[in-house]
Design a protein around this motif. Structure first.
Motif, PDB file in Angstrom:
ATOM      1  N   THR A 186       0.844  -1.191   0.000  1.00  0.00           N
ATOM      2  CA  THR A 186       0.000   0.000   0.000  1.00  0.00           C
ATOM      3  C   THR A 186       0.881   1.244   0.000  1.00  0.00           C
ATOM      4  OG1 THR A 186      -0.137   0.144   2.428  1.00  0.00           O
ATOM      5  CG2 THR A 186      -1.788  -1.224   1.292  1.00  0.00           C
ATOM      6  N   GLU A 187       0.271   2.372  -0.372  1.00  0.00           N
ATOM      7  CA  GLU A 187       0.964   3.650  -0.328  1.00  0.00           C
ATOM      8  C   GLU A 187      -0.021   4.748   0.044  1.00  0.00           C
ATOM      9  OE1 GLU A 187       2.654   3.915  -4.238  1.00  0.00           O
ATOM     10  OE2 GLU A 187       0.882   4.917  -5.069  1.00  0.00           O
ATOM     11  N   TYR A 188       0.552   5.924   0.382  1.00  0.00           N
ATOM     12  CA  TYR A 188      -0.295   7.025   0.833  1.00  0.00           C
ATOM     13  C   TYR A 188       0.344   8.332   0.381  1.00  0.00           C
ATOM     14  CZ  TYR A 188      -2.910  10.095   3.987  1.00  0.00           C
ATOM     15  OH  TYR A 188      -3.705  11.091   4.515  1.00  0.00           O
ATOM     16  N   ILE A 189      -0.486   9.243  -0.134  1.00  0.00           N
ATOM     17  CA  ILE A 189      -0.024  10.555  -0.578  1.00  0.00           C
ATOM     18  C   ILE A 189      -0.652  11.610   0.309  1.00  0.00           C
ATOM     19  CG2 ILE A 189       0.006  12.214  -2.468  1.00  0.00           C
ATOM     20  CD1 ILE A 189      -0.047   9.877  -4.409  1.00  0.00           C
ATOM     21  N   SER A 190       0.189  12.519   0.809  1.00  0.00           N
ATOM     22  CA  SER A 190      -0.282  13.541   1.748  1.00  0.00           C
ATOM     23  C   SER A 190       0.361  14.879   1.409  1.00  0.00           C
ATOM     24  CB  SER A 190       0.072  13.128   3.185  1.00  0.00           C
ATOM     25  OG  SER A 190      -0.248  14.166   4.096  1.00  0.00           O
ATOM     26  N   SER A 191      -0.309  15.939   1.832  1.00  0.00           N
ATOM     27  CA  SER A 191       0.256  17.281   1.665  1.00  0.00           C
ATOM     28  C   SER A 191       1.017  17.716   2.906  1.00  0.00           C
ATOM     29  CB  SER A 191      -0.858  18.290   1.365  1.00  0.00           C
ATOM     30  OG  SER A 191      -1.796  18.320   2.434  1.00  0.00           O
ATOM     31  N   VAL A 192       0.996  16.894   3.947  1.00  0.00           N
ATOM     32  CA  VAL A 192       1.724  17.203   5.189  1.00  0.00           C
ATOM     33  C   VAL A 192       2.697  16.071   5.470  1.00  0.00           C
ATOM     34  CG1 VAL A 192      -0.126  18.614   6.146  1.00  0.00           C
ATOM     35  CG2 VAL A 192      -0.081  16.163   6.609  1.00  0.00           C
ATOM     36  N   GLY A 193       3.734  16.389   6.237  1.00  0.00           N
ATOM     37  CA  GLY A 193       4.798  15.420   6.463  1.00  0.00           C
ATOM     38  C   GLY A 193       4.548  14.447   7.589  1.00  0.00           C
ATOM     39  N   LEU A 194       3.597  14.726   8.492  1.00  0.00           N
ATOM     40  CA  LEU A 194       3.330  13.855   9.634  1.00  0.00           C
ATOM     41  C   LEU A 194       2.144  12.952   9.320  1.00  0.00           C
ATOM     42  CD1 LEU A 194       3.982  13.121  12.598  1.00  0.00           C
ATOM     43  CD2 LEU A 194       2.269  14.821  13.270  1.00  0.00           C
ATOM     44  N   VAL A 195       2.402  11.649   9.233  1.00  0.00           N
ATOM     45  CA  VAL A 195       1.344  10.687   8.925  1.00  0.00           C
ATOM     46  C   VAL A 195       1.542   9.448   9.804  1.00  0.00           C
ATOM     47  CG1 VAL A 195       1.072  11.473   6.539  1.00  0.00           C
ATOM     48  CG2 VAL A 195       2.656   9.616   7.064  1.00  0.00           C
ATOM     49  N   ARG A 196       0.508   8.620   9.876  1.00  0.00           N
ATOM     50  CA  ARG A 196       0.585   7.356  10.623  1.00  0.00           C
ATOM     51  C   ARG A 196       0.082   6.228   9.732  1.00  0.00           C
ATOM     52  NH1 ARG A 196      -0.949  11.028  14.859  1.00  0.00           N
ATOM     53  NH2 ARG A 196       0.661  11.081  16.477  1.00  0.00           N
ATOM     54  N   HIS A 197       0.604   5.050  10.022  1.00  0.00           N
ATOM     55  CA  HIS A 197       0.211   3.884   9.226  1.00  0.00           C
ATOM     56  C   HIS A 197       0.174   2.649  10.118  1.00  0.00           C
ATOM     57  CE1 HIS A 197      -0.295   1.277   5.775  1.00  0.00           C
ATOM     58  NE2 HIS A 197       0.753   0.560   6.139  1.00  0.00           N
ATOM     59  N   GLU A 198      -0.845   1.820   9.908  1.00  0.00           N
ATOM     60  CA  GLU A 198      -0.951   0.559  10.639  1.00  0.00           C
ATOM     61  C   GLU A 198      -0.564  -0.587   9.708  1.00  0.00           C
ATOM     62  OE1 GLU A 198      -3.861  -1.780  13.758  1.00  0.00           O
ATOM     63  OE2 GLU A 198      -4.694  -0.186  12.502  1.00  0.00           O
ATOM     64  N   PHE A 199       0.501  -1.291  10.085  1.00  0.00           N
ATOM     65  CA  PHE A 199       0.999  -2.394   9.288  1.00  0.00           C
ATOM     66  C   PHE A 199       0.223  -3.673   9.616  1.00  0.00           C
ATOM     67  CE2 PHE A 199       4.463   0.626   9.229  1.00  0.00           C
ATOM     68  CZ  PHE A 199       4.962   0.512   7.937  1.00  0.00           C
ATOM     69  N   PRO A 200       0.283  -4.661   8.727  1.00  0.00           N
ATOM     70  CA  PRO A 200      -0.442  -5.916   8.964  1.00  0.00           C
ATOM     71  C   PRO A 200       0.029  -6.608  10.241  1.00  0.00           C
ATOM     72  CG  PRO A 200       0.294  -5.764   6.680  1.00  0.00           C
ATOM     73  CD  PRO A 200       0.944  -4.638   7.409  1.00  0.00           C
ATOM     74  N   HIS A 201      -0.880  -7.302  10.893  1.00  0.00           N
ATOM     75  CA  HIS A 201      -0.560  -8.061  12.093  1.00  0.00           C
ATOM     76  C   HIS A 201      -0.074  -9.447  11.678  1.00  0.00           C
ATOM     77  CE1 HIS A 201      -2.427  -5.275  15.076  1.00  0.00           C
ATOM     78  NE2 HIS A 201      -3.020  -4.846  13.963  1.00  0.00           N
ATOM     79  N   LYS A 202       1.145  -9.783  12.093  1.00  0.00           N
ATOM     80  CA  LYS A 202       1.721 -11.079  11.745  1.00  0.00           C
ATOM     81  C   LYS A 202       2.287 -11.745  12.991  1.00  0.00           C
ATOM     82  CE  LYS A 202       2.762  -9.922   6.940  1.00  0.00           C
ATOM     83  NZ  LYS A 202       3.781  -9.988   5.857  1.00  0.00           N
ATOM     84  N   ILE A 203       2.503 -13.063  12.864  1.00  0.00           N
ATOM     85  CA  ILE A 203       2.984 -13.828  14.007  1.00  0.00           C
ATOM     86  C   ILE A 203       4.437 -13.487  14.318  1.00  0.00           C
ATOM     87  CG2 ILE A 203       3.472 -16.160  14.850  1.00  0.00           C
ATOM     88  CD1 ILE A 203       1.128 -17.153  13.207  1.00  0.00           C
ATOM     89  N   PHE A 204       5.246 -13.313  13.280  1.00  0.00           N
ATOM     90  CA  PHE A 204       6.667 -13.085  13.481  1.00  0.00           C
ATOM     91  C   PHE A 204       7.036 -11.643  13.139  1.00  0.00           C
ATOM     92  CE2 PHE A 204       6.216 -17.611  12.359  1.00  0.00           C
ATOM     93  CZ  PHE A 204       6.697 -18.170  13.544  1.00  0.00           C
ATOM     94  N   ASP A 205       8.202 -11.212  13.625  1.00  0.00           N
ATOM     95  CA  ASP A 205       8.703  -9.886  13.290  1.00  0.00           C
ATOM     96  C   ASP A 205       8.833  -9.760  11.773  1.00  0.00           C
ATOM     97  OD1 ASP A 205       8.870  -9.566  15.969  1.00  0.00           O
ATOM     98  OD2 ASP A 205      11.017  -9.169  16.062  1.00  0.00           O
TER      99      ASP A 205
END
Length: 411
Positions: A186-205
């Protein structure tokens, strides 16, 4: 060409000299028609990166190269459409004090800004046939954006939710777009530099290559990539067991983890809660200096991050935990048929206190009531008789025994 052509039509002025009389064209009243702007016969057209200004048979074209580093912004100006007489030429004034002659010339501006460029069609040095003026916007030399960003795990309850903060900069102009490619599809385009993202939940690092691409208002870009490791959710269960060796002489305690679902490569870290720091290993042997109940913490770490923790109280006897039994005997009085003796404990324990005194006087009398000093009576018989007096002292779960023999004379 990467850079976009900027031009200022709001103050464009076209002057055509005919019979020594100026014909003025006000381009503020231009009407947009597809790619051409038309008014009173003057035409301004834009095709890709080239702008053309025409009036009658006078035509001026210009284009500019990219301002983005390592390129250098250069304007190219071209004049045509007039059958110049012998000795005639085109003369350009670039609005920054610079002048150059020729039908095809180049020019670059030292600083960003808006400039009025004037094309003069000269029959000779003293006779100007026509003049065309138009505006150009210079973006400056070698615009260089620099993409930088940092990551932070702001939400301890959800380590998949990560904050990204851009510290990107550009030496001229502004950053107008921040494009994050998260590396998880996935990707995200923003007009501001501060953003947050939730990554997939997986069993291992899982490690993601997060890429930030920035775009300036001059069309210049830069990118950078940072690797972000999202911790897995490990279903670890279990505690640890302890086993004591040589408890009352040279106590050593063996700690062994009994945890399930521990990933390969994990490290066991132990905090024995005695102020000596942590140790790693499994199983691990440890020796305490002082007797106490210690809250031992076992942590399981993977790639430097704690993924599991458990604890329990462990009793340790410490160094020299065993008491030393010792006592003194004294004849208190001697009667014809009996003798009274006193016994005074001189027992010691290095690191704690004595828990009990257990007396056995050898005459059938015993006492376990925590007396360090005690007396007893012996009956005289027809012959002398010896008795073994025994003292057992306990402390730290350890015990020691002292014995002495006393002889009672006959009556």
């Amino acid at each position: 060409m990467q850079s976009k052509v900027f031009y200022i039509v709001s103050f464009v002025m076209l002057f055509l000299f005919s019979c020594k009389k100026d014909a003025v064209v006000d381009l503020n009243t231009l009407v947009q028609v597809d790619s051409a702007q038309l008014t009173q016969g003057a035409i301004v057209t834009v095709s890709k990166d080239t702008t053309t200004v025409t009036y009658g048979n006078v035509e001026a074209k210009f284009s500019q190269t990219s301002t983005c580093f390592p390129s250098r912004e250069v304007f190219t100006f071209t004049a045509s459409g007039v059958a110049l007489p012998a000795g005639g030429y085109y003369s350009w004034s670039f609005g920054d004090g610079s002048i150059e002659n020729g039908s095809n010339v180049t020019h670059y501006y030292q600083a960003a800004g808006s400039f009025v460029v004037t094309l003069m069609v000269m029959a000779n040095a003293n006779n100007m046939l026509a003049k065309v003026s138009f505006g150009v916007k210079a973006l400056g030399q070698q615009t260089k954006p620099e993409a930088i960003f940092s990551t932070k795990f702001d939400f301890p309850q959800n380590l998949n939710y990560v904050t990204f903060n851009s510290a990107s900069s550009v030496n001229q102009g502004d950053i107008i777009q921040f494009k994050y490619n998260w590396g998880d599809g996935t990707e995200y385009i923003s007009s501001v530099g501060l953003v947050r993202h939730e990554f997939p939940h997986k069993i291992f690092d899982t490690t993601y290559a997060v890429k930030l691409t920035i775009l300036s208002n001059f069309g210049c870009t830069d990118d950078t990539t940072v690797r972000v490791t999202i911790p897995g959710r490990y279903n670890i269960k279990g505690k640890f067991r302890t086993e004591s060796f040589d408890a009352c002489t040279n106590e050593r305690i063996l700690f062994t983890a009994e945890a399930e679902n521990v990933p390969t490569g994990a490290i066991y870290e132990w905090n024995f809660s005695d102020g000596t720091g942590t140790r790693t290993g499994n199983p691990i042997m440890y020796k305490y200096k002082f007797p106490n109940d210690y809250d031992v913490i076992m942590s399981i770490k993977l790639n430097g991050r704690e993924i599991y923790r458990t604890n329990k109280l462990v009793n340790a006897k410490g160094e020299n935990p065993k008491p030393t039994a010792k006592f003194e005997e004294t004849l208190v009085w001697d009667y014809p048929t009996t003798q009274r003796w006193s016994f005074n404990s001189r027992s010691t324990i290095p690191t704690s206190t004595i828990d009990s005194y257990q007396w056995n006087f050898g005459n059938g009398n015993t006492n376990n009531e925590f007396f360090s000093f005690i007396e007893t009576v012996y009956n005289k018989e027809t012959t002398s008789r010896s008795y073994t007096v025994q003292l057992i002292v306990t402390g730290n779960g350890c015990a020691d025994t002292a014995r002495k023999t006393i002889t009672i004379p006959p009556r």
